[in-house]
Design an enzyme around this catalytic site. Structure first.
Site, PDB file in Angstrom:
ATOM      1  N   GLU A  45       1.663  -0.519  -5.013  1.00 53.22           N
ATOM      2  CA  GLU A  45       0.710   0.528  -5.332  1.00 53.22           C
ATOM      3  C   GLU A  45       1.500   1.831  -5.327  1.00 53.22           C
ATOM      4  O   GLU A  45       1.777   2.403  -4.269  1.00 53.22           O
ATOM      5  CB  GLU A  45      -0.421   0.592  -4.301  1.00 53.22           C
ATOM      6  CG  GLU A  45      -1.453   1.652  -4.667  1.00 53.22           C
ATOM      7  CD  GLU A  45      -2.229   2.211  -3.483  1.00 53.22           C
ATOM      8  OE1 GLU A  45      -3.368   2.655  -3.696  1.00 53.22           O
ATOM      9  OE2 GLU A  45      -1.693   2.217  -2.357  1.00 53.22           O
ATOM     10  N   ASP A  98       0.821  -1.197   0.000  1.00 54.98           N
ATOM     11  CA  ASP A  98       0.000   0.000   0.000  1.00 54.98           C
ATOM     12  C   ASP A  98       0.864   1.260   0.000  1.00 54.98           C
ATOM     13  O   ASP A  98       1.857   1.349   0.727  1.00 54.98           O
ATOM     14  CB  ASP A  98      -0.895  -0.029   1.251  1.00 54.98           C
ATOM     15  CG  ASP A  98      -1.874   1.115   1.292  1.00 54.98           C
ATOM     16  OD1 ASP A  98      -2.742   1.181   0.408  1.00 54.98           O
ATOM     17  OD2 ASP A  98      -1.780   1.947   2.230  1.00 54.98           O
TER      18      ASP A  98
END
Length: 554
Positions: free
Chosen positions: A275, A211
């Site tokens: 990401e 993330d």
């Protein structure tokens, strides 16, 4: 029904051309009837995913959390939220997925913890300058009394990225105030995340989704650098030399090289995907073989319905992946964006935040067009070399639930922006499994976000075995993709400059290909055997908003 596990290789490159299905656990399936999805619920539905034909299941965070940001505020990286199950439930889920021939990928959230994390509680109880505070980013404020934030940095969720604590210092949070940022200059932080990677890898997890991978390391040298108080568009406005104080700094790659050394100690090596919302030329750095190995390409997700723009972005992504020695990745929907069946239902240039604030009524979506284009885009995406990432419910053709009432909203964006943005709850509404029931089969105790009445007709039960349904289209496409898969190259078949403006025709090395009509008029089908189409074909022609897979006749 149960089907035999697909014949999938267990080598180190399983991820290069995999189909990965994202599960948002709280919205997937509820086994205990409390209205919240859980790990036993995920396990109970794994046969459905096997029948769908995916190679791997990626789970968004299921760690202990106050849900200040939908689970991305993590209390403990090496445990399970008791509302979602136990570590034993996680082990059972991983084992069952492997038994059915599917890999398991889990989220790791390294930029920030929750404010309930043991380390942050210790930091608040410790004095300024202490080792406990050094794990996070604490600073004195500006002004004679320190009452102004240490810099003009802004939160992604609105407002300042700094919150003051009772002793007068401020801590940094690029997201919600409940998500304090780690200090990645601190060696203890680095070692702890290596321990987390080992913890889940030892339990059988096959890979990690990282993330906000581009935001870990920051320029924390004094005085802190202001940048104007406005977030740059990460994909177009960040400097290309890694010099922004907060995002995409070159130092972050030192972190991921350390991670790769740990991931490579396993057999097969654990996969990872970043990401990283950065421009293509910078994204490839995260995907290098000595780092994470793969990075999400979000360009298709943000493109309008345009043959020319799709082709440009496909070429760019394939070229970048080749430079990095990685494989390309393709995404049309996920837990952070309006579902693509709704995006494609709206006029070009629609302000999606404003549309959500209008409860999805202004402009009025063309739902039939949206679903046609969503099916066509998915079939095109699945024809491309590389990994395809699917988001739960897109195989049912689910639209965005844009008319959630204000009192039901849970995304912190709603409050943090002063109700200027509705947030991401509309794509996180729990899935419909059956035609009827209090939550359409999600669970026996309702659903944590309200489901629209239309969900029953879109449920897995309603579409199962129905010829032409979106669910059966996905099943057919994934089964064919596995049979037809070739190397990681494609060839464009050009039909001339006029046709190119509305037609994308590609061919893979094994002699099959895909043709998508982005235009507003039918076109003649190219020569070849029709293998699959995203919609009805008539009179030897390919209608608008339709993709067909063809095998070239020799």
């Amino acid at each position: 029904m149960n089907t035999p596990a697909p014949n999938r290789t267990a080598d180190a490159d399983w991820w290069r051309q995999a189909v990965v299905y994202q599960v948002y656990p709280r919205s997937f399936a509820d086994a205990n009837g409390d209205g919240l999805g859980d790990l036993p619920g995920v396990t109970s539905r794994l046969p459905y995913l096997q029948q769908l034909g995916v190679d791997a299941v990626w789970l968004s965070p299921f760690y202990p959390s106050a849900l200040a940001d939908g689970g991305y505020d993590v209390d403990d990286y090496r445990d399970v939220d008791p509302r979602l199950g136990t570590l034993a439930d996680a082990d059972a889920m991983i084992a069952r997925a492997h038994e059915l021939g599917m890999k398991v990928v889990v989220d790791v959230v390294p930029n920030h913890s929750s404010d309930r994390h043991a380390w942050f509680r210790e930091a608040l109880a410790s004095p300024p300058g202490s080792p406990a505070r050094d794990r996070y980013v604490f600073r004195d404020g500006r002004g004679p009394d320190g009452s102004r934030p240490p810099s003009d940095w802004m939160s992604h969720f609105g407002g300042p990225a700094w919150t003051r604590v009772p002793d007068g210092q401020w801590y940094l949070h690029l997201f919600a105030r409940e998500q304090p940022d780690f200090n990645w200059d601190n060696q203890e932080v680095r070692e702890d995340f290596l321990a987390t990677l080992r913890f889940w890898s030892d339990r059988g997890v096959d890979g990690f989704r990282v993330d906000v991978a581009h935001a870990l390391t920051k320029d924390l040298s004094e005085p802190l650098r202001d940048y104007g108080g406005v977030h740059p568009d990460a994909m177009t406005e960040l400097p290309l030399d890694g010099s922004h104080p907060l995002f995409d700094r070159d130092e972050v790659h030192e972190v991921f090289r350390e991670w790769r050394k740990v991931l490579d100690t396993y057999d097969p090596p654990r996969s990872a995907v970043a990401e990283a919302w950065v421009t293509t030329s910078r994204r490839v750095l995260y995907a290098r073989p000595d780092e994470l190995g793969q990075a999400f390409n979000f360009e298709l997700l943000v493109q309008p319905w345009s043959a020319e723009q799709f082709r440009v972005e496909i070429d760019a992504a394939l070229s970048a992946a080749a430079v990095a020695g990685a494989s390309a990745t393709w995404v049309l929907s996920n837990h952070d964006v309006v579902r693509h069946a709704s995006r494609y239902a709206l006029p070009p240039g629609t302000d999606l935040d404003a549309w959500l604030l209008a409860d999805g009524g202004t402009p009025e979506p063309d739902a039939d067009q949206g679903l046609r284009r969503a099916r066509a885009a998915t079939l095109l995406m699945l024809a491309l070399p590389g990994s395809a990432y699917l988001y739960q419910g897109e195989e049912l053709g689910l639209p965005e639930v844009a008319d959630l009432p204000a009192e039901a909203l849970q995304d912190p964006i709603w409050e943090r922006t002063g109700h200027a943005q509705k947030g991401r709850d509309g794509c996180r509404v729990p899935l419909p499994w059956t035609r009827e029931g209090s939550s359409f089969g999600f669970g026996d105790g309702g659903a944590w976000l309200p489901q629209p009445a239309s969900f029953g007709a879109l449920s897995a039960e309603a579409q199962d075995g129905v010829e032409g349904s979106t669910l059966e289209l996905y099943r057919s496409a994934l089964a064919l993709r596995r049979q037809l898969q070739a190397d990681e190259s494609l060839q464009w078949v050009d039909a001339g400059p006029v046709a190119r403006t509305h037609l994308l025709h590609l061919r893979r090395a094994t002699g099959w290909g895909s043709v998508t009509n982005f235009g507003d008029a039918p076109v003649d089908l190219p020569e070849g055997e029709v293998l699959l189409a995203s919609g009805p074909l008539t009179g030897g022609q390919l209608p608008p908003d339709t993709t067909v897979w063809l095998r070239t006749r020799s």
